[in-house]
Design an enzyme around this catalytic site. Structure first.
Site, PDB file in Angstrom:
ATOM      1  N   HIS A  78      28.030  -0.402 -10.878  1.00 47.76           N
ATOM      2  CA  HIS A  78      28.923  -1.193 -10.042  1.00 47.76           C
ATOM      3  C   HIS A  78      28.320  -2.489  -9.530  1.00 47.76           C
ATOM      4  CE1 HIS A  78      31.907   2.266  -8.865  1.00 47.76           C
ATOM      5  NE2 HIS A  78      31.702   2.183 -10.173  1.00 47.76           N
ATOM      6  N   GLY A  83      11.711  -2.790   3.061  1.00 48.07           N
ATOM      7  CA  GLY A  83      11.098  -4.121   3.133  1.00 48.07           C
ATOM      8  C   GLY A  83      11.199  -4.853   1.809  1.00 48.07           C
ATOM      9  N   MET A  84      10.943  -4.154   0.737  1.00 44.87           N
ATOM     10  CA  MET A  84      11.008  -4.781  -0.588  1.00 44.87           C
ATOM     11  C   MET A  84      12.427  -5.267  -0.885  1.00 44.87           C
ATOM     12  SD  MET A  84       8.227  -5.087  -2.219  1.00 44.87           S
ATOM     13  CE  MET A  84       6.527  -4.559  -2.239  1.00 44.87           C
ATOM     14  N   ARG A 112      36.308  -5.095 -12.830  1.00 49.72           N
ATOM     15  CA  ARG A 112      36.531  -5.454 -11.427  1.00 49.72           C
ATOM     16  C   ARG A 112      35.211  -5.663 -10.682  1.00 49.72           C
ATOM     17  NH1 ARG A 112      36.939  -0.028 -11.969  1.00 49.72           N
ATOM     18  NH2 ARG A 112      36.132   1.347 -10.319  1.00 49.72           N
ATOM     19  N   HIS A 129       0.826  -1.222   0.000  1.00 47.69           N
ATOM     20  CA  HIS A 129       0.000   0.000   0.000  1.00 47.69           C
ATOM     21  C   HIS A 129       0.855   1.264   0.000  1.00 47.69           C
ATOM     22  CE1 HIS A 129       0.845  -1.288   4.067  1.00 47.69           C
ATOM     23  NE2 HIS A 129       0.648  -0.049   4.495  1.00 47.69           N
ATOM     24  N   CYS A 131       7.588   0.107  -1.900  1.00 46.86           N
ATOM     25  CA  CYS A 131       6.854   0.108  -0.631  1.00 46.86           C
ATOM     26  C   CYS A 131       7.026   1.497  -0.024  1.00 46.86           C
ATOM     27  CB  CYS A 131       7.323  -1.020   0.300  1.00 46.86           C
ATOM     28  SG  CYS A 131       9.042  -0.954   0.816  1.00 46.86           S
ATOM     29  N   GLY A 132       6.782   1.645   1.274  1.00 50.46           N
ATOM     30  CA  GLY A 132       6.858   2.984   1.847  1.00 50.46           C
ATOM     31  C   GLY A 132       8.274   3.526   1.870  1.00 50.46           C
TER      32      GLY A 132
HETATM   33  C1  RB5 Z   1       4.077  -0.073   5.525  1.00 48.34           C
HETATM   34  O1  RB5 Z   1       3.530   0.757   6.502  1.00 48.34           O
HETATM   35  C2  RB5 Z   1       5.587   0.058   5.485  1.00 48.34           C
HETATM   36  O2  RB5 Z   1       6.143  -0.509   6.624  1.00 48.34           O
HETATM   37  C3  RB5 Z   1       6.142  -0.591   4.234  1.00 48.34           C
HETATM   38  O3  RB5 Z   1       5.593   0.017   3.117  1.00 48.34           O
HETATM   39  C4  RB5 Z   1       7.640  -0.476   4.045  1.00 48.34           C
HETATM   40  O4  RB5 Z   1       8.087   0.810   4.251  1.00 48.34           O
HETATM   41  C5  RB5 Z   1       8.435  -1.484   4.762  1.00 48.34           C
HETATM   42  O5  RB5 Z   1       9.657  -1.555   4.656  1.00 48.34           O
END
Ligand code: RB5
Length: 153
Positions: A99, A71-72, A133, A10, A66-67
């Site tokens: 790189h 996390g991604m 390299r 989201h 993501c925010g």
């Molecule tokens: C969601 O609130 C947030 O934690 C997520 O989008 C991201 O930033 C996580 O790493």
């Protein structure tokens, strides 16, 4: 450019939609692994299939939103052969290609404006890996992926 895997939670949904528009304008194919609204969800659920697609060679690269981008990138880097880098500016995006041969760009919808994100995506798509390299260094990472993993006793 072959297929790009797209993923978002989201916090990155609006950004993913803007990236899709940019890819459409450039006739770059993509597969959208979701999410499909700004309703709260869990980023690993969308990062996993998209990262698997890059890892298994079904997508050449990925753009995951993501925010914060954190996390991604964390999820994506669990998959062999995936080199995900969280980039909040054009310089980082350029270096991640030159790189690190980054094949996943992680973007933070709460970190960058849509206009800045589009500039980041463009430079990331257009910059080639330098090799030399840097290829030797990436080879060392591949060796780590291929090495037997220690088991806990
Ligand atoms: C969601 O609130 C947030 O934690 C997520 O989008 C991201 O930033 C996580 O790493």
């Amino acid at each position: 450019m072959n297929q790009i895997a797209l993923a978002a939670d989201h916090g990155g949904y609006e950004l993913k939609e803007a990236v899709k528009q940019l890819l459409d304008e450039r006739a770059i194919p993509y597969h959208d692994f979701g999410t499909n609204s700004d309703e709260s969800c869990d980023y690993p659920d969308y990062a996993e299939p998209a990262a698997r697609s890059v890892s298994e060679g079904n997508s050449e690269r990925g753009i995951f939103c993501c925010g914060s981008a954190a996390g991604m990138a964390i999820v994506a880097n669990k998959f062999p052969g995936v080199r995900a880098v969280a980039c909040h500016d054009e310089w980082a995006a350029k270096m991640s290609r030159l790189h690190n041969d980054a094949n996943v760009l992680a973007l933070g919808g709460r970190m960058v404006s849509l206009d800045e994100a589009k500039r980041i995506v463009i430079i990331w798509l257009e910059t080639e890996f330098e090799g030399g390299r840097h290829a030797r260094r990436l080879g060392k990472i591949t060796d780590m992926e291929d090495a037997p993993q220690p088991t806990s006793q």
